[in-house]
Structure formats: C-alpha cells, structure tokens
Design an enzyme around this catalytic site. Structure first.
Site, PDB file in Angstrom:
ATOM      1  N   ASP A 171      20.185  -0.107  20.726  1.00  0.00           N
ATOM      2  CA  ASP A 171      20.855   0.887  21.555  1.00  0.00           C
ATOM      3  C   ASP A 171      21.354   2.046  20.677  1.00  0.00           C
ATOM      4  OD1 ASP A 171      22.025   1.343  24.429  1.00  0.00           O
ATOM      5  OD2 ASP A 171      23.767   1.553  23.119  1.00  0.00           O
TER       6      ASP A 171
ATOM      7  N   TYR B 258      28.458   9.536  23.618  1.00  0.00           N
ATOM      8  CA  TYR B 258      27.698  10.171  24.697  1.00  0.00           C
ATOM      9  C   TYR B 258      28.104  11.635  24.878  1.00  0.00           C
ATOM     10  CZ  TYR B 258      25.935   5.601  25.961  1.00  0.00           C
ATOM     11  OH  TYR B 258      25.291   4.384  25.941  1.00  0.00           O
TER      12      TYR B 258
ATOM     13  N   HIS C  29      18.165  -5.076  28.803  1.00  0.00           N
ATOM     14  CA  HIS C  29      18.503  -4.237  27.656  1.00  0.00           C
ATOM     15  C   HIS C  29      19.145  -5.043  26.530  1.00  0.00           C
ATOM     16  CE1 HIS C  29      19.774  -0.531  25.648  1.00  0.00           C
ATOM     17  NE2 HIS C  29      20.994  -1.011  25.582  1.00  0.00           N
TER      18      HIS C  29
END
Length: 288
Positions: A104, A211, A266
């Site tokens: 990730d 982010y 994921h």
C-alpha cells in the site's frame, strides 16, 4: 497492545530529523518492511518470524504512525521526505543496502525509493500497490476514480478525522474486517491493535496527511526502466485498486515477477500469509 513474540525487539531509529519506531528479529542481510494505511508494523506479523530465519528483518512504523514521531506540518508528509526516511533507516541500522518489502502506501514509498537510490536495493517486493506511472494512468479512468473515492474524502479538513475516530476508531477496524474476503484473517485482538494505534494523539491527522499530499507521489515525468529485480504480489479482490493497474508494469520494470492471489483482498500479506511467504521465498531464492 498485544505483543506477539518475546523474541521481537522494539526500538527507535534516528532518521531525517525524526525518531521512527521499529520491530526487529533475526540476523544477516537487511530486509526492511514498509506498511500501508491504516496499518503499522503489525501488518507484517506473519512475515517477520518467517524471514528472520535468514535476514535481519526490520518492520518500521512510518512517520506519523503508532509509536513513530508525528510532525505537525502538512509539508512533512511528501514523498521526498518518506524517501529520506528510508535512506536514513538503512544507514542508521549500519547497512548500505537491503531487500525492501512494502504494501500500500509503503509500496508507493518503495517504488520512489527504488528510482532515487537503486544502488541501495538488492531486491524489491511490492504488495497491492501499482507502479506510480500505472496508478497515474488509472486515475484518468472512471472505474479507478470511483474506487479511489476515499482519496477525495481525505482531502477535506477535520471531517475524515471525525469519521475515523468515531466510536473508538470503529471505522479503522471495519477497514480490515469488512473488506477481507477471509473473515477469519483478523482476530478481535488484531482489530483492537489497529484501533489503538490509530487512536494515539496526532496519528489520524498524520496518516491522512499522506493522502493530502498524494500529488507529490504522482509526479508528471518520464519513468526510466527499473533494473532492480522486482516481485509484485496482488490480491485480486482489492476493492480500492483494480487488478488492471498491474497490466503493462513490465514496461517500467525489466526484471519483473508478478503473482496474483485469487479470492484475496487488499490486505494480502495478512489474509493469505502462507502464499505471500511462499512467493517471497521463491523470488528470494539464490537461483533467481
């Protein structure tokens, strides 16, 4: 927080003007592990003891996570800072190169580090995170934009923090338990550990700042062909990142091994640890 093994050593490393927390086991060549969002070193709990048989395994808490320092400024969470963190960690451990394992956001950092300091890597392993060029391409398509809706939510001030901290960080636990294909992959202790790490003062804002600076990880440039032997492992049922983001990666990586794991989300190294460890072992074998 539940400690899994008395043989694991915890410590702090100085790097890039910060102190980052790490867990280590084993001796030998360095294997450095970088986690993603909203994890911490704990996401490698199934890999640390396996590869400590042959390596000095070090799993860190990225800046802003769990026990690591949490800079306040938004500009402290850019890809250039993350790259320097990794370089400093390797050097602080007394090494000049390593095998880098990532997932990730850790994968994003690993890709960029591989281009910035290829001489410091023996091999690169990336789990469920595409090459930056492929991700940038994907974000220009409607299906991937829809999958990446949360990135746009996380740009907002205070609201994401409010939602994630609600009811003892319940949303953090659900990010694992509800997304996993194998619902037995995460125990209640696992989920509680993730909630506790996210609830530490300053953690949620720091985690979200990755982010909020995502543009720094998607530079518009020509990508050279990476020469480092690279393994990509991909859980095929990733709700956030489509499998098609892996297609064409060989245009950017000369020596690429790509392994898909069906019926897996994921959270691939936690949901299918035996397969992940097997594929890593095969890739790391001296014959490769």
């Amino acid at each position: 927080m539940t400690i899994l093994s008395e043989t694991w050593q915890h410590g702090f490393l100085p790097t890039n003007h910060l102190r980052l927390h790490y867990v280590t086991q084993g001796e030998g060549e360095l294997m450095l592990m970088l986690h993603g969002f909203p994890e911490f070193w704990y996401s490698w709990r199934h890999q640390i003891p396996e590869f400590a048989k042959d390596y000095k395994v070090v799993a860190i808490d990225l800046r802003g996570y769990n026990e690591s320092d949490k800079p306040i400024a938004l500009e402290a969470y850019t890809i250039s800072e993350f790259i320097l963190d990794v370089k400093g960690i390797i050097e602080a451990l007394g090494y000049d190169r390593c095998t880098l394992v990532s997932h990730d956001w850790g994968g994003t950092i690993a890709w960029h580090f591989a281009y910035a300091y290829p001489q410091m890597l023996d091999k690169l392993i990336v789990l469920n995170l595409p090459h930056p060029a492929k991700f940038a391409e994907g974000l220009r398509t409607l299906p991937q934009l829809l999958r990446s809706w949360y990135i746009f939510l996380f740009q907002l001030p205070w609201l994401p923090e409010f939602l994630l901290q609600w009811n003892n960080c319940e949303a953090i636990g659900k990010a694992f338990s509800e997304v996993a294909i194998d619902k037995t992959a995460f125990s209640q202790i696992d989920l509680q550990n993730y909630r506790e790490a996210a609830a530490k003062p300053g953690s949620l804002t720091a985690m979200l700042n990755y982010y909020r600076n995502v543009r720094s990880a998607l530079p518009s440039k020509q990508w050279d062909v990476l020469e480092i032997p690279t393994l990509m492992i991909w859980g095929e049922n990733d709700a956030a990142l489509g499998k098609e983001l892996t297609y064409g990666t060989e245009a950017y990586v000369r020596n690429l091994t790509l392994r898909y794991i069906p019926h897996c989300s994921h959270w691939v190294q936690q949901e299918q640890p035996q397969l992940v460890n097997q594929y890593m072992r095969e890739f790391l074998s001296p014959s490769n």
